[in-house]
Design an enzyme around this catalytic site. Structure first.
Site, mmCIF file in Angstrom:
data_model
loop_
_atom_site.group_PDB
_atom_site.id
_atom_site.type_symbol
_atom_site.label_atom_id
_atom_site.label_comp_id
_atom_site.label_asym_id
_atom_site.label_seq_id
_atom_site.Cartn_x
_atom_site.Cartn_y
_atom_site.Cartn_z
ATOM 1 N N LEU A 65 0.783 -1.239 0.000
ATOM 2 C CA LEU A 65 0.000 0.000 0.000
ATOM 3 C C LEU A 65 0.816 1.292 0.000
ATOM 4 O O LEU A 65 0.279 2.356 0.253
ATOM 5 C CB LEU A 65 -0.948 -0.008 1.203
ATOM 6 C CG LEU A 65 -2.034 -1.086 1.138
ATOM 7 C CD1 LEU A 65 -2.691 -1.272 2.494
ATOM 8 C CD2 LEU A 65 -3.065 -0.743 0.079
ATOM 9 N N ASN A 91 -6.203 -0.435 8.469
ATOM 10 C CA ASN A 91 -5.637 -1.228 9.560
ATOM 11 C C ASN A 91 -4.167 -1.579 9.351
ATOM 12 O O ASN A 91 -3.431 -1.734 10.327
ATOM 13 C CB ASN A 91 -6.480 -2.508 9.698
ATOM 14 C CG ASN A 91 -5.795 -3.573 10.524
ATOM 15 O OD1 ASN A 91 -5.750 -3.481 11.751
ATOM 16 N ND2 ASN A 91 -5.241 -4.582 9.857
ATOM 17 N N ASN A 95 5.023 -1.376 13.252
ATOM 18 C CA ASN A 95 5.798 -0.640 14.263
ATOM 19 C C ASN A 95 7.272 -0.875 13.956
ATOM 20 O O ASN A 95 7.871 -1.845 14.402
ATOM 21 C CB ASN A 95 5.429 -1.139 15.668
ATOM 22 C CG ASN A 95 5.974 -0.216 16.753
ATOM 23 O OD1 ASN A 95 6.793 0.663 16.477
ATOM 24 N ND2 ASN A 95 5.533 -0.418 17.977
ATOM 25 N N SER A 142 -3.232 3.415 17.470
ATOM 26 C CA SER A 142 -2.460 2.685 18.491
ATOM 27 C C SER A 142 -2.350 3.536 19.738
ATOM 28 O O SER A 142 -2.325 4.764 19.661
ATOM 29 C CB SER A 142 -1.057 2.394 17.969
ATOM 30 O OG SER A 142 -0.182 2.069 19.029
ATOM 31 N N TYR A 155 6.220 5.669 13.510
ATOM 32 C CA TYR A 155 4.986 4.935 13.811
ATOM 33 C C TYR A 155 4.083 5.783 14.710
ATOM 34 O O TYR A 155 2.887 5.949 14.433
ATOM 35 C CB TYR A 155 5.357 3.621 14.490
ATOM 36 C CG TYR A 155 4.221 2.706 14.890
ATOM 37 C CD1 TYR A 155 3.510 1.990 13.935
ATOM 38 C CD2 TYR A 155 3.888 2.531 16.239
ATOM 39 C CE1 TYR A 155 2.479 1.116 14.312
ATOM 40 C CE2 TYR A 155 2.872 1.667 16.619
ATOM 41 C CZ TYR A 155 2.170 0.960 15.651
ATOM 42 O OH TYR A 155 1.162 0.103 16.038
ATOM 43 N N LYS A 159 0.387 7.233 13.870
ATOM 44 C CA LYS A 159 -0.784 6.831 14.663
ATOM 45 C C LYS A 159 -1.498 8.065 15.221
ATOM 46 O O LYS A 159 -2.724 8.099 15.320
ATOM 47 C CB LYS A 159 -0.354 5.871 15.779
ATOM 48 C CG LYS A 159 0.137 4.512 15.254
ATOM 49 C CD LYS A 159 -0.993 3.787 14.582
ATOM 50 C CE LYS A 159 -0.571 2.661 13.696
ATOM 51 N NZ LYS A 159 -1.669 2.090 12.907
ATOM 52 N N VAL A 188 -2.229 -6.529 21.900
ATOM 53 C CA VAL A 188 -2.947 -7.635 21.255
ATOM 54 C C VAL A 188 -1.913 -8.573 20.632
ATOM 55 O O VAL A 188 -1.063 -8.124 19.847
ATOM 56 C CB VAL A 188 -3.886 -7.123 20.134
ATOM 57 C CG1 VAL A 188 -4.765 -8.257 19.613
ATOM 58 C CG2 VAL A 188 -4.736 -5.951 20.614
ATOM 59 N N THR A 190 -0.377 -10.571 18.116
ATOM 60 C CA THR A 190 -0.522 -10.735 16.659
ATOM 61 C C THR A 190 0.885 -10.973 16.100
ATOM 62 O O THR A 190 1.875 -10.811 16.823
ATOM 63 C CB THR A 190 -1.073 -9.441 16.026
ATOM 64 O OG1 THR A 190 -0.111 -8.394 16.244
ATOM 65 C CG2 THR A 190 -2.416 -9.022 16.592
HETATM 66 P P1 NAP Z 1 0.100 -7.619 11.843
HETATM 67 O O1 NAP Z 1 -0.083 -8.830 12.656
HETATM 68 O O2 NAP Z 1 1.452 -7.350 11.285
HETATM 69 O O3 NAP Z 1 -0.942 -7.568 10.651
HETATM 70 C C1 NAP Z 1 -0.935 -6.430 9.810
HETATM 71 C C2 NAP Z 1 -1.086 -6.851 8.386
HETATM 72 O O4 NAP Z 1 -0.970 -5.684 7.567
HETATM 73 C C3 NAP Z 1 0.005 -7.806 7.900
HETATM 74 O O5 NAP Z 1 -0.580 -8.774 7.067
HETATM 75 C C4 NAP Z 1 0.912 -6.898 7.081
HETATM 76 O O6 NAP Z 1 1.601 -7.543 6.045
HETATM 77 C C5 NAP Z 1 -0.085 -5.928 6.494
HETATM 78 N N1 NAP Z 1 0.561 -4.704 6.066
HETATM 79 C C6 NAP Z 1 1.284 -3.834 6.812
HETATM 80 N N2 NAP Z 1 1.711 -2.816 6.061
HETATM 81 C C7 NAP Z 1 1.250 -3.052 4.815
HETATM 82 C C8 NAP Z 1 1.366 -2.365 3.587
HETATM 83 N N3 NAP Z 1 2.066 -1.232 3.480
HETATM 84 N N4 NAP Z 1 0.770 -2.885 2.500
HETATM 85 C C9 NAP Z 1 0.059 -4.027 2.589
HETATM 86 N N5 NAP Z 1 -0.080 -4.742 3.715
HETATM 87 C C10 NAP Z 1 0.521 -4.242 4.818
HETATM 88 O O7 NAP Z 1 -0.329 -6.327 12.715
HETATM 89 P P2 NAP Z 1 -1.451 -6.163 13.867
HETATM 90 O O8 NAP Z 1 -0.799 -6.265 15.179
HETATM 91 O O9 NAP Z 1 -2.632 -6.967 13.547
HETATM 92 O O10 NAP Z 1 -1.754 -4.607 13.659
HETATM 93 C C11 NAP Z 1 -2.865 -4.129 12.925
HETATM 94 C C12 NAP Z 1 -3.067 -2.668 13.268
HETATM 95 O O11 NAP Z 1 -3.258 -2.537 14.674
HETATM 96 C C13 NAP Z 1 -1.863 -1.785 12.915
HETATM 97 O O12 NAP Z 1 -2.310 -0.556 12.399
HETATM 98 C C14 NAP Z 1 -1.193 -1.556 14.254
HETATM 99 O O13 NAP Z 1 -0.517 -0.328 14.317
HETATM 100 C C15 NAP Z 1 -2.375 -1.565 15.194
HETATM 101 N N6 NAP Z 1 -2.039 -1.876 16.584
HETATM 102 C C16 NAP Z 1 -1.730 -3.147 16.978
HETATM 103 C C17 NAP Z 1 -1.412 -3.393 18.312
HETATM 104 C C18 NAP Z 1 -1.117 -4.777 18.825
HETATM 105 O O14 NAP Z 1 -0.953 -4.924 20.049
HETATM 106 N N7 NAP Z 1 -1.022 -5.797 17.995
HETATM 107 C C19 NAP Z 1 -1.381 -2.345 19.229
HETATM 108 C C20 NAP Z 1 -1.677 -1.054 18.790
HETATM 109 C C21 NAP Z 1 -2.009 -0.842 17.461
HETATM 110 P P3 NAP Z 1 2.974 -8.368 6.340
HETATM 111 O O15 NAP Z 1 2.570 -9.592 7.102
HETATM 112 O O16 NAP Z 1 3.489 -8.636 5.000
HETATM 113 O O17 NAP Z 1 3.850 -7.440 7.152
#
Ligand code: NAP
Length: 260
Positions: A65, A91, A95, A142, A155, A159, A188, A190
């Protein structure tokens, strides 16, 4: 509660893994048609297969993206294939640790490009559809936007900007009955979180310490709990909710420190 999402079409960026995956699956379970946008072919195919095996519908678009034209292509392909867009879940994010002392201007710029620009681009290109269908936008931000984290300027800046844009767009789009809200996760488990946790030598101790500071239940938030809030905000059941920042974090950000 019937969320009335049957056959409605929602773009979910990063929708094949982690929080995005949970949102995609919840939308499909509600009879909506999620459009999964991500860069992993294997993850995209896996979630598409899972949804279709359960009798649901889903469109899988492989895209990195980083560029505005890519977001435009995602929107065009969605409309060409499914005929409409009822909402966008921004979404996808990483980070990436582009810090102040340890980072540099090039990494900072790259981080903002990766984490922020596509939030704007996706909604910009989807806007005619959102206006036509009185759609809903959810920006996944976030806790770092409001608490800081240290060592991750790009990051955190992205955010924070996502929260500002949530309110800005809520105002701009209110005349069209298009609603814009943000969901703010803190902790979370992930793939992204695992990667971050693995940067610590004392991984288990670090995790234990974090969990012990989450007031509600002394546990991590489940991705499904973020998804439930997101899907509610996408539905007409939240028809009078806009410009809001919803912290789904077990009280992590707001509770008095003496509570934990
Ligand atoms: P994740 O497990 O890495 O999943 C995010 C997905 O987005 C992955 O499939 C990733 O692809 C894809 N992605 C990232 N950048 C992209 C790009 N430029 N183009 C296309 N695909 C892209 O992350 P998550 O923990 O679920 O996080 C989701 C959202 O929640 C994020 O915005 C994050 O900042 C926010 N968040 C998460 C937490 C937490 O505790 N997990 C806390 C605060 C905020 P790849 O697998 O190829 O990298």
């Amino acid at each position: 509660m019937d969320l009335k999402l049957k056959n409605k079409v929602f773009i979910v960026t990063g929708g094949a893994k982690g929080i995005g995956e949970a949102i995609t699956l919840e939308l499909a379970a509600e009879g909506a048609i999620p459009v999964v946008v991500g860069r992993s072919v294997a993850a995209g195919e896996a979630i598409e297969k899972k949804i279709k095996a359960a009798g649901g519908q889903c469109l899988n678009i492989i895209a990195e993206l980083g560029e505005a034209e890519v977001c435009q292509r995602v929107v065009e392909e969605t409309v060409a294939t499914l005929g409409r867009i009822d909402g966008v879940v921004n979404n996808a994010g990483v980070n990436d640790g582009a810090g102040l002392e340890e980072g540099d201007p090039a990494r900072f710029r790259q981080s903002v490009m990766t984490n922020l620009m596509h939030y704007y681009d996706m909604v910009h290109y989807a806007l005619p559809q959102l206006k036509e269908h009185k759609g809903s936008v959810v920006n996944v931000s976030s806790k770092t936007a409001v608490t800081g984290q240290g060592g991750t300027s790009g990051y955190a800046a992205s955010k924070g900007a996502q929260l500002a844009l949530t309110r800005e767009w809520a105002v701009e789009l209110a005349p069209y009955d298009v609603r814009v809200n943000a969901v703010i996760p803190a902790e979370v488990m992930t793939p992204l979180y695992e990667t971050w946790l693995n940067t610590f030598e004392n991984r288990e101790e670090k995790l234990k310490n974090i969990v012990s500071n989450i007031p509600l239940g002394k546990r991590m938030t489940e991705a499904e709990e973020i998804a439930a809030m997101t899907v509610f905000l996408l539905s007409e059941r939240s028809a009078h909710t806009t410009g809001q920042w919803l912290f789904v974090d077990g009280g992590y950000v707001h509770f008095d420190r003496s509570v934990t």
